[in-house]
Design an enzyme around this catalytic site. Structure first.
Site, mmCIF file in Angstrom:
data_model
loop_
_atom_site.group_PDB
_atom_site.id
_atom_site.type_symbol
_atom_site.label_atom_id
_atom_site.label_comp_id
_atom_site.label_asym_id
_atom_site.label_seq_id
_atom_site.Cartn_x
_atom_site.Cartn_y
_atom_site.Cartn_z
ATOM 1 N N LYS A 116 0.821 -1.003 -0.114
ATOM 2 C CA LYS A 116 0.382 0.141 -0.010
ATOM 3 C C LYS A 116 0.438 1.737 -0.277
ATOM 4 O O LYS A 116 1.098 2.028 -0.621
ATOM 5 C CB LYS A 116 -0.783 -0.260 0.814
ATOM 6 C CG LYS A 116 -2.025 -1.232 1.981
ATOM 7 C CD LYS A 116 -3.403 -1.402 0.340
ATOM 8 C CE LYS A 116 -3.159 -2.693 0.203
ATOM 9 N NZ LYS A 116 -4.121 -2.937 -0.910
ATOM 10 N N LYS A 201 -2.519 12.207 7.352
ATOM 11 C CA LYS A 201 -3.595 11.895 7.558
ATOM 12 C C LYS A 201 -4.644 11.783 8.028
ATOM 13 O O LYS A 201 -5.620 10.958 7.162
ATOM 14 C CB LYS A 201 -3.706 13.547 7.824
ATOM 15 C CG LYS A 201 -4.705 15.217 8.054
ATOM 16 C CD LYS A 201 -4.214 15.787 8.915
ATOM 17 C CE LYS A 201 -5.129 16.622 9.903
ATOM 18 N NZ LYS A 201 -4.463 17.456 10.787
ATOM 19 N N ARG A 292 -8.889 -7.105 -8.497
ATOM 20 C CA ARG A 292 -9.793 -7.783 -9.300
ATOM 21 C C ARG A 292 -11.327 -7.161 -10.037
ATOM 22 O O ARG A 292 -11.180 -5.819 -9.572
ATOM 23 C CB ARG A 292 -9.724 -8.276 -7.946
ATOM 24 C CG ARG A 292 -10.142 -7.670 -7.184
ATOM 25 C CD ARG A 292 -10.693 -8.564 -5.625
ATOM 26 N NE ARG A 292 -11.485 -7.853 -5.145
ATOM 27 C CZ ARG A 292 -10.638 -7.186 -3.599
ATOM 28 N NH1 ARG A 292 -9.543 -6.508 -3.626
ATOM 29 N NH2 ARG A 292 -11.908 -6.092 -2.995
HETATM 30 C C1 MV4 Z 1 -8.711 5.820 6.476
HETATM 31 C C2 MV4 Z 1 -9.239 6.867 7.619
HETATM 32 C C3 MV4 Z 1 -10.158 8.206 7.731
HETATM 33 N N1 MV4 Z 1 -8.372 8.194 7.154
HETATM 34 N N2 MV4 Z 1 -7.341 6.194 6.101
HETATM 35 C C4 MV4 Z 1 -10.200 1.297 6.546
HETATM 36 C C5 MV4 Z 1 -9.934 0.085 5.407
HETATM 37 C C6 MV4 Z 1 -9.265 1.240 4.698
HETATM 38 N N3 MV4 Z 1 -9.154 0.487 3.625
HETATM 39 C C7 MV4 Z 1 -9.148 2.478 4.695
HETATM 40 N N4 MV4 Z 1 -9.927 2.644 6.323
HETATM 41 C C8 MV4 Z 1 -9.906 4.224 6.455
HETATM 42 N N5 MV4 Z 1 -8.809 4.327 6.672
HETATM 43 C C9 MV4 Z 1 -7.565 8.019 6.847
HETATM 44 N N6 MV4 Z 1 -6.725 8.573 6.150
HETATM 45 C C10 MV4 Z 1 -10.954 5.708 7.486
HETATM 46 C C11 MV4 Z 1 -10.718 4.528 7.104
HETATM 47 C C12 MV4 Z 1 -12.424 3.630 7.807
HETATM 48 C C13 MV4 Z 1 -12.779 3.328 6.585
HETATM 49 C C14 MV4 Z 1 -12.571 4.148 5.270
HETATM 50 C C15 MV4 Z 1 -13.840 3.349 3.908
HETATM 51 C C16 MV4 Z 1 -14.911 2.742 4.482
HETATM 52 C C17 MV4 Z 1 -15.304 2.746 6.038
HETATM 53 C C18 MV4 Z 1 -14.327 2.710 6.827
HETATM 54 C C19 MV4 Z 1 -14.135 2.853 7.812
HETATM 55 C C20 MV4 Z 1 -13.869 2.728 9.722
HETATM 56 C C21 MV4 Z 1 -12.285 3.487 9.110
#
Ligand code: MV4
Length: 457
Positions: A116, A201, A292
């Site tokens: 990532k 952030k 995918r």
């Molecule tokens: C984040 C975020 C807030 N800020 N990155 C969760 C799964 C992963 N694919 C990325 N995720 C997140 N990354 C930053 N910089 C909050 C989440 C996140 C989230 C993202 C998409 C859908 C649901 C979520 C639930 C909790 C946290």
């Protein structure tokens, strides 16, 4: 063109790939574990080969067993579906070595996107917007603190080998950082065999918005617009829709264009999904790429009328996008998908067993992707997804009414499902108003409870 394709998956996505093969007049080969002997993919494929006992490691994830089946059946290509071996670059390489076309991107691109932090660096270099954060992996706790102070709290620490939410820690102050840094590091090392971390952030209350792309082997890339997938529980998506209520034509065009240019430079080929977070000022930031076909691809198919799985196969066989796509992509209307999982409505634990009644809805604008049937059994070894209910309407309001009536007419008995949960989400005023950021589900469960749909004793 391919004469025969092996479908290296099970359940609804195996059936979905078999449908595409039939429409392209390509023979299909199902592989199945002993638990899936009576499954619909086995019934509808032209050939079927048992590859082992029910456990994933001994069947669908057993590379020598899958390759042996492909050799015995003498296939030209393998479609991995989603999950399982779909993002395994080593498997793609083994296919290549055996002269079998892997229906997916080149292994080195899969490997890049699987790391990532490297994917983030590649996107930044190409001009795709990313969040402020660390450059390269975090070498030490001290370096993590330096970056956190540059970026400003709150920050989020993520595992480079992670994705989908595993090994993440939100850090709100300097005091919390050391413990959370070390916790993330050991969790990542234990879960992925790689403790590399990076920092971003932290975005409060983001939306999850992802762009579907198709790329051919000559460097032509097309965007098929976005899906909003913010309604998730424990990082499992529950409901997806397209278009996003928050997207503008200008932003869609701008992000689509930079993503396509970048993927062309990287040498991407096949279907892919580029994930973004949208903040409360509607700015988009790249977070991850999936190499995918995804569970929620039908949402895009409903609004674009492009068959993504057939497109994957044609591209892998060397067709150009010009020949695969009907012309410029003009999304029309609004689509919603509800994931129907066999799970307990309060505990959210898998509910395996025999389906006694199965009545999927139909009618105008309704699509059900499933491999379930009445008297069939849901084995306990696999994913709990048993059906995807997808609707299209002329606009979001029509899609919501259509989904509401389709959920009403979807009868599944014998196992618990998420159908009652979806009925309540569709009726929710916040959902109807489009206030669907990633914190929606928590607020929704707190206010709606499970009291309206008591679990029978
Ligand atoms: C984040 C975020 C807030 N800020 N990155 C969760 C799964 C992963 N694919 C990325 N995720 C997140 N990354 C930053 N910089 C909050 C989440 C996140 C989230 C993202 C998409 C859908 C649901 C979520 C639930 C909790 C946290």
């Amino acid at each position: 063109m391919f004469k025969k394709i092996l479908v290296a998956n099970r359940g609804e996505i195996a059936l979905r790939v078999i449908c595409a093969c039939k429409e392209l007049s390509i023979r299909s080969v199902a592989i199945y574990s002993e638990a899936d002997r009576n499954s619909l993919p086995v019934r509808f494929a032209d050939e079927a080969i048992c590859i082992g006992p029910p456990q994933l490691a001994q069947s669908y994830l057993n590379i020598p067993a899958v390759i042996s089946a492909a050799e015995i059946a003498n296939v030209d290509a393998i479609h991995p579906g989603y999950g399982l071996l779909s993002e395994n670059a080593n498997f793609a390489e083994v296919c290549e070595t055996c002269n079998i076309k892997f229906i997916g991107p080149p292994p080195e691109v899969t490997r890049l996107m699987g790391e990532k932090e490297k994917a983030r660096a590649a996107m930044r270099k190409a001009g795709v917007p990313i969040l402020p954060g660390s450059e390269g992996v975090l070498g030490s706790e001290g370096e993590a603190l330096e970056w956190a102070q540059t970026v400003g709290f709150p920050v989020i620490i993520k595992a480079s080998a992670g994705g989908g939410g595993r090994g993440m820690r939100i850090v709100r102050s300097k005091q919390e950082l050391p413990a959370l840094f070390h916790a993330a590091q050991s969790e990542a090392a234990a879960a992925f065999g790689n403790g590399d971390l990076y920092m971003e952030k932290y975005v409060e209350r983001p939306r999850h918005i992802e762009f579907q792309i198709l790329a051919d082997q000559s460097g032509t890339v097309a965007s098929l617009g976005e899906r909003e997938c913010s309604i998730q529980r424990r990082h499992q998506k529950l409901l997806e829709e397209s278009p996003s209520t928050q997207m503008t034509p200008e932003l869609r065009q701008q992000i689509g264009q930079v993503v396509c240019k970048t993927l062309s430079e990287i040498g991407y080929a096949n279907a892919g999904t580029v994930e973004f977070l949208m903040d409360e000022d509607r700015r988009l930031y790249f977070i991850e790429m999936n190499t995918r076909i995804q569970v929620e691809h039908p949402v895009t198919e409903m609004v674009t009328e492009v068959d993504l799985v057939k497109s994957q196969i044609l591209i892998a066989a060397g067709e150009t996008l010009e020949n695969v796509l009907p012309g410029p992509i003009l999304p029309r209307g609004h689509a919603i998908e509800c994931r129907i999982n066999a799970e307990h409505p309060e505990k959210f634990t898998p509910s395996a067993g025999k389906i006694t009644t199965f009545n999927p809805p139909g009618g105008t604008g309704v699509r059900v992707d499933t491999a379930a049937y009445a008297e069939g059994t849901i084995p306990p070894y696999y994913d709990s997804l048993i059906a995807k209910l997808v609707v299209r309407g002329k606009d979001r309001a029509e899609a919501i009414s259509r989904m509401t009536r389709a959920l009403e007419m979807f009868i599944v008995e014998g196992v618990y499902t998420t159908i009652p949960l979806h009925r309540r989400i569709l009726a929710d005023p916040e959902f109807r108003a489009g206030r669907t950021d990633t914190t929606f589900i928590e607020r929704f469960l707190a206010r709606s409870g499970n009291d309206k749909e008591k679990v029978p004793a």
